[in-house]
Write a protein that holds these residues in place. Structure first.
Motif, PDB file in Angstrom:
ATOM      1  N   UNK A  94     -34.843  11.016 -26.318  1.00 51.77           N
ATOM      2  CA  UNK A  94     -33.785  12.024 -25.507  1.00 51.77           C
ATOM      3  C   UNK A  94     -33.256  12.996 -26.088  1.00 51.77           C
ATOM      4  N   UNK A  95     -32.394  13.692 -25.088  1.00 53.76           N
ATOM      5  CA  UNK A  95     -31.702  14.948 -25.670  1.00 53.76           C
ATOM      6  C   UNK A  95     -30.205  14.689 -25.800  1.00 53.76           C
ATOM      7  N   UNK A  96     -29.396  15.044 -27.073  1.00 51.73           N
ATOM      8  CA  UNK A  96     -27.826  14.930 -27.056  1.00 51.73           C
ATOM      9  C   UNK A  96     -27.401  16.134 -27.125  1.00 51.73           C
TER      10      UNK A  96
ATOM     11  N   UNK B 180     -31.521   9.532 -16.250  1.00 50.95           N
ATOM     12  CA  UNK B 180     -31.813  11.150 -16.396  1.00 50.95           C
ATOM     13  C   UNK B 180     -30.641  11.939 -17.138  1.00 50.95           C
ATOM     14  N   UNK B 181     -29.657  11.721 -16.678  1.00 52.91           N
ATOM     15  CA  UNK B 181     -28.485  12.616 -17.194  1.00 52.91           C
ATOM     16  C   UNK B 181     -27.226  11.669 -17.071  1.00 52.91           C
ATOM     17  N   UNK B 182     -26.437  11.692 -18.383  1.00 54.29           N
ATOM     18  CA  UNK B 182     -25.279  11.041 -18.539  1.00 54.29           C
ATOM     19  C   UNK B 182     -24.300  11.639 -19.451  1.00 54.29           C
ATOM     20  N   UNK B 183     -23.001  11.401 -19.165  1.00 56.62           N
ATOM     21  CA  UNK B 183     -22.178  11.637 -20.335  1.00 56.62           C
ATOM     22  C   UNK B 183     -20.926  10.520 -20.045  1.00 56.62           C
ATOM     23  N   UNK B 184     -21.136   9.479 -20.966  1.00 56.04           N
ATOM     24  CA  UNK B 184     -20.653   8.363 -20.865  1.00 56.04           C
ATOM     25  C   UNK B 184     -19.914   7.755 -21.880  1.00 56.04           C
TER      26      UNK B 184
ATOM     27  N   UNK C  32     -23.407   8.476 -14.801  1.00 59.94           N
ATOM     28  CA  UNK C  32     -24.887   8.585 -14.982  1.00 59.94           C
ATOM     29  C   UNK C  32     -25.687   8.761 -13.850  1.00 59.94           C
ATOM     30  N   UNK C  33     -26.830   9.535 -14.056  1.00 57.53           N
ATOM     31  CA  UNK C  33     -27.472   9.558 -12.810  1.00 57.53           C
ATOM     32  C   UNK C  33     -28.906   8.747 -13.406  1.00 57.53           C
ATOM     33  N   UNK C  34     -28.922   7.563 -12.651  1.00 57.30           N
ATOM     34  CA  UNK C  34     -30.037   6.749 -13.238  1.00 57.30           C
ATOM     35  C   UNK C  34     -31.364   6.530 -12.472  1.00 57.30           C
ATOM     36  N   UNK C  35     -32.469   6.510 -12.745  1.00 56.69           N
ATOM     37  CA  UNK C  35     -33.607   6.066 -12.044  1.00 56.69           C
ATOM     38  C   UNK C  35     -33.667   4.621 -12.079  1.00 56.69           C
ATOM     39  N   UNK C  36     -33.990   3.768 -11.042  1.00 53.03           N
ATOM     40  CA  UNK C  36     -34.017   2.487 -11.031  1.00 53.03           C
ATOM     41  C   UNK C  36     -35.049   2.253  -9.889  1.00 53.03           C
ATOM     42  N   UNK C  37     -35.563   0.712  -9.865  1.00 51.27           N
ATOM     43  CA  UNK C  37     -36.866   0.543  -9.007  1.00 51.27           C
ATOM     44  C   UNK C  37     -36.244   0.694  -7.525  1.00 51.27           C
ATOM     45  N   UNK C  38     -34.902   0.697  -7.163  1.00 52.41           N
ATOM     46  CA  UNK C  38     -34.627   0.831  -5.930  1.00 52.41           C
ATOM     47  C   UNK C  38     -34.288   2.215  -5.522  1.00 52.41           C
ATOM     48  N   UNK C  39     -34.831   3.181  -6.509  1.00 54.27           N
ATOM     49  CA  UNK C  39     -34.454   4.558  -6.205  1.00 54.27           C
ATOM     50  C   UNK C  39     -33.439   5.189  -7.291  1.00 54.27           C
ATOM     51  N   UNK C  40     -32.893   6.334  -6.938  1.00 57.21           N
ATOM     52  CA  UNK C  40     -31.859   6.898  -7.909  1.00 57.21           C
ATOM     53  C   UNK C  40     -30.603   6.243  -7.563  1.00 57.21           C
ATOM     54  N   UNK C  41     -29.872   6.054  -8.766  1.00 54.43           N
ATOM     55  CA  UNK C  41     -28.457   5.553  -8.630  1.00 54.43           C
ATOM     56  C   UNK C  41     -27.661   6.441  -9.455  1.00 54.43           C
TER      57      UNK C  41
ATOM     58  N   UNK D 257     -32.073  11.930 -20.556  1.00 55.70           N
ATOM     59  CA  UNK D 257     -33.140  10.959 -20.683  1.00 55.70           C
ATOM     60  C   UNK D 257     -32.237   9.651 -21.343  1.00 55.70           C
ATOM     61  N   UNK D 258     -31.285   9.569 -21.468  1.00 55.23           N
ATOM     62  CA  UNK D 258     -30.639   8.235 -22.125  1.00 55.23           C
ATOM     63  C   UNK D 258     -29.082   8.263 -21.897  1.00 55.23           C
ATOM     64  N   UNK D 259     -28.586   7.063 -22.299  1.00 57.53           N
ATOM     65  CA  UNK D 259     -27.236   7.248 -22.261  1.00 57.53           C
ATOM     66  C   UNK D 259     -26.609   6.541 -23.422  1.00 57.53           C
ATOM     67  N   UNK D 260     -25.339   6.533 -23.836  1.00 59.60           N
ATOM     68  CA  UNK D 260     -24.637   5.919 -24.971  1.00 59.60           C
ATOM     69  C   UNK D 260     -24.528   4.474 -24.826  1.00 59.60           C
ATOM     70  N   UNK D 261     -24.606   3.928 -25.963  1.00 57.69           N
ATOM     71  CA  UNK D 261     -25.069   2.502 -26.151  1.00 57.69           C
ATOM     72  C   UNK D 261     -23.983   2.219 -27.305  1.00 57.69           C
TER      73      UNK D 261
END
Ligand code: FE2
Length: 717
Positions: free
Chosen positions: A76-78, A109-113, A122-131, A202-206
């Protein structure tokens, strides 16, 4: 599955006075012991000479507290600098994406969380499309994205009205596929979009690890309106991303995502990213990328000035667990301690490291247990990252390999194959067949690695009478090839004791420590194929792939080049009439058999697995003399390399396929007393220790090393 006791070091070679730091993970509750060992022989095969790791406890021996350290794959990029920056009042975020596992779970895809509160977005790819997610609010388009297709994806949110939107639009529509759409909703609670956290692409905080929900696929041109816009065509040969917006929120790439990847604008008109950077604005992220594990140092070892150059290891023991972390000790600058130099193929070791072959079945496990060989196989340990022989989980090829992680295959007693006729060793362990043989023959040697040669050039070799390769010096940079070429043109003598050498081009990059890059481009025996248009390295901009495709076939350096690959089975060489001529008879002095080498610990014979042959058209020097050629290869177990084939039975040279399945043992006289002797087989070194070294392969190699090195030794049997 984490290994109970394992580690890595910050460097793989050192001189006297230099310090190596070791990073260890141990699951035990008691301290572990670390002892220096001199690695003489690694092969654990009970039918051969016993392994020999000489303990050097007088030089280094210590006990250190156990602690667990984790590897966290996923790139990912940070953007740390975004932590304190203010978002505009309303949010608009967008990117181009090319998903490669769109049916997997959520991938950001992009997050700041904030990981703890979920605040931010967070802008997230899911099997149901973008979330789009913020706090406890979530909206989703409801239509999946296609695999390997470009989309523009976006989200917006306005705290004033509570309105949230998320959308996706394919750049090229597919007939009868409904994958475009937008969703919107008014939030039930007030929105907290701005949270003091870094932006991640490409990721989000954990909370419990560096990142979660790592993205698989390409991302291009992510931007947050009025805040930042990252242009991945810039700083291409680094692991930085550049923000072209007013806040200059530049970021860092973590875990080696692949750069210089063609983006949504690629047309096929240009294939070199340097000439059309805007066609290469994508970065390919993978949730199984791994660069530097980043483990803390547990102890360090400063190489004493008087420690003899050689192959060493830091041996760790704790209860029933054991590990050995190899490294190479070099002589002092400009002060060789021997006439013979062994060039350790550390580029090839690194490129292959942690190769999961999918072969670790019950029978293989039983052999490993019976022989007390290295127990940890990459098939069981994907957590330590992959090799450039593997595919990522998304089916794309692995282009980068790092040495800053546990290197499972890089152990003195690691078995690569369950070899019915031998030990199945490759790389470092296979090369201890050579170092153990040098020890048995009483031939002192210094060690230099590929990495050292790349860094320092031919000066490292010029004081030696002879340079020996190991079993498989396959990967080279322009710098290492230039150094070896210069060495052989200025009186140096090179003994190439392997097969399929000097074949692929690799690149290093000072901005990306510990990593190596390879692109498996238009030809060659490969485990994956680079995508069209992705043949140029990100690290140095050079055209990747076979050196042959950059006008430097291996034949130019060593007289022969890769011709055929088979199963890990070895056969024999037969002497040629030229081997009896006055100029070359010395090579065979004391060699008993006309047909020799049908024995050994690699595939049961000296000529096997990968074979090289002479070809003047590819640059084999006109004075190259073939003194023996291999035979007996079963055509059903060998194929001619792709780059020599034209059709079902036709070849570039016009010879039959059968004729191209051979190793040519070749002697080439070079200027100023220089020479090159090449054997052209990967399994060759496995025959050296056979019968305690009293065999024809050993005798012939002894004659060459003795003469080239001007050693004046007597055959010991
Ligand atoms: Fe290879």
């Amino acid at each position: 599955m984490a290994s109970p006791l394992i580690g890595y070091s910050d460097r793989i070679s050192a001189r006297g006075g230099e310090t190596i730091s070791f990073k260890i993970s141990s699951t035990s509750s008691t301290p572990y012991r670390a002892t220096l060992v001199h690695i003489v022989r690694g092969d654990p095969n009970p039918a051969g000479p016993a392994p020999l790791l000489e303990e050097k406890a007088d030089v280094f021996d210590g006990r250190f507290p156990s602690r667990v350290q984790h590897a966290w794959p996923g790139s990912y990029a940070i953007v740390e600098g975004a932590r304190e920056a203010r978002l505009p009042h309303a949010l608009f975020v967008e990117a181009l994406v090319w998903p490669t596992l769109p049916d997997d779970g959520p991938q950001t895809v992009v997050s700041r969380r904030d990981a703890a509160t979920g605040g931010g977005f967070a802008l997230v790819l899911t099997p149901e499309g973008m979330a789009f997610e913020t706090g406890a609010e979530r909206i989703v388009v409801g239509r999946g994205l296609r695999n390997r297709a470009w989309y523009r994806v976006w989200a917006s949110a306005d705290p004033e009205t509570g309105m949230m939107r998320v959308g996706q639009q394919p750049l090229n529509r597919a007939f009868a596929v409904d994958d475009e759409g937008e969703a919107q909703a008014v939030a039930g609670a007030s929105l907290t979009l701005c949270t003091p956290a870094p932006v991640m692409v490409g990721a989000e905080a954990a909370g419990d690890r560096p990142a979660r929900r790592c993205f698989n696929g390409k991302i291009e041109a992510p931007r947050i309106e009025g805040f930042a816009a990252w242009d991945f065509t810039r700083r291409m040969d680094t692991m930085e991303i550049e923000d072209t917006g007013p806040n200059r929120l530049h970021g860092q790439l973590v875990n080696l995502p692949t750069r210089a990847m063609k983006g949504a604008a690629w047309t096929g008109a240009e294939r070199d990213w340097k000439k059309a950077p805007h066609h290469y604005g994508a970065i390919h992220f993978h949730d199984d990328d791994l660069h530097d594990c980043g483990w803390q140092d547990d102890f360090s070892f400063t190489v004493p000035a008087d420690l003899k150059s050689g192959v060493y290891g830091m041996q760790l023991t704790c209860g029933p667990h054991r590990d050995v972390i190899p490294f190479f000790v070099r002589p002092e600058t400009g002060k060789p301690t021997a006439r013979v130099c062994y060039l350790a193929a550390t580029f090839t070791y690194q490129v292959y490291t942690n190769f999961s072959r999918g072969m670790f079945d019950d029978a293989f496990r039983k052999r490993v247990a019976d022989w007390k060989a290295y127990p940890h196989n990459p098939d069981d340990h994907k957590d330590y990252g992959l090799s450039t022989y593997n595919h990522h989980r998304d089916g794309s090829g692995v282009s980068y390999s790092s040495r800053l992680r546990p290197l499972l295959t890089w152990r003195p007693d690691f078995l690569s194959f369950n070899d019915a006729a031998g030990s199945g060793l490759r790389h470092l362990p296979a090369d201890t067949h050579l170092t153990g043989w040098l020890d048995r023959m009483g031939i002192p040697f210094d060690v230099v690695t590929d990495h050292d040669l790349h860094e320092e050039g031919v000066g490292l070799l010029s004081a030696y009478n002879v340079v020996l390769t190991g079993s498989h010096p396959e990967y080279h940079t322009e710098e290492t090839l230039n150094a070896l070429q210069a060495y052989t043109e200025t009186g140096g003598r090179l003994v190439y004791l392997g097969g399929n050498g000097f074949y692929w081009r690799v690149a290093l990059n000072e901005a990306v420590p510990g990593a190596i890059e390879v692109r498996r481009t238009e030809g060659g025996i490969r485990t994956w194929a680079a995508e069209p248009g992705e043949y140029y390295h990100a690290f140095d901009g050079a055209y990747g792939g076979l050196w042959r495709r950059s006008d430097r076939p291996p034949n130019l350096l060593c007289g022969i080049g890769f011709s055929s690959q088979g199963t890990f089975v070895g056969d024999s060489y037969r002497r040629t009439p030229a081997s009896r001529s006055g100029d070359h008879a010395w090579i065979f002095e004391g060699v008993k058999d006309e047909l020799f080498g049908g024995y050994g610990f690699s595939g049961g014979g000296a000529a096997g697995f990968e074979l090289d042959r002479l070809d003047h058209r590819l640059g084999s020097p006109l004075n190259a003399v073939v003194v023996a050629s291999s035979e007996g290869h079963d055509r059903r177990n060998f194929v001619v390399v792709h780059e020599e084939r034209l059709g079902f039975t036709t070849t570039i040279t016009g010879e039959t396929l059968e004729q191209l399945i051979r190793a040519d043992m070749t002697y080439v006289a070079r200027p100023a007393g220089g020479a090159v002797f090449s054997v052209g087989s990967i399994t060759y070194c496995g025959s050296l220790p056979f019968n305690d070294g009293d065999n024809d392969v050993s005798r012939l190699t002894f004659n060459v090393v003795n003469r080239f090195g001007e050693l004046g030794l007597k055959w010991p049997f």
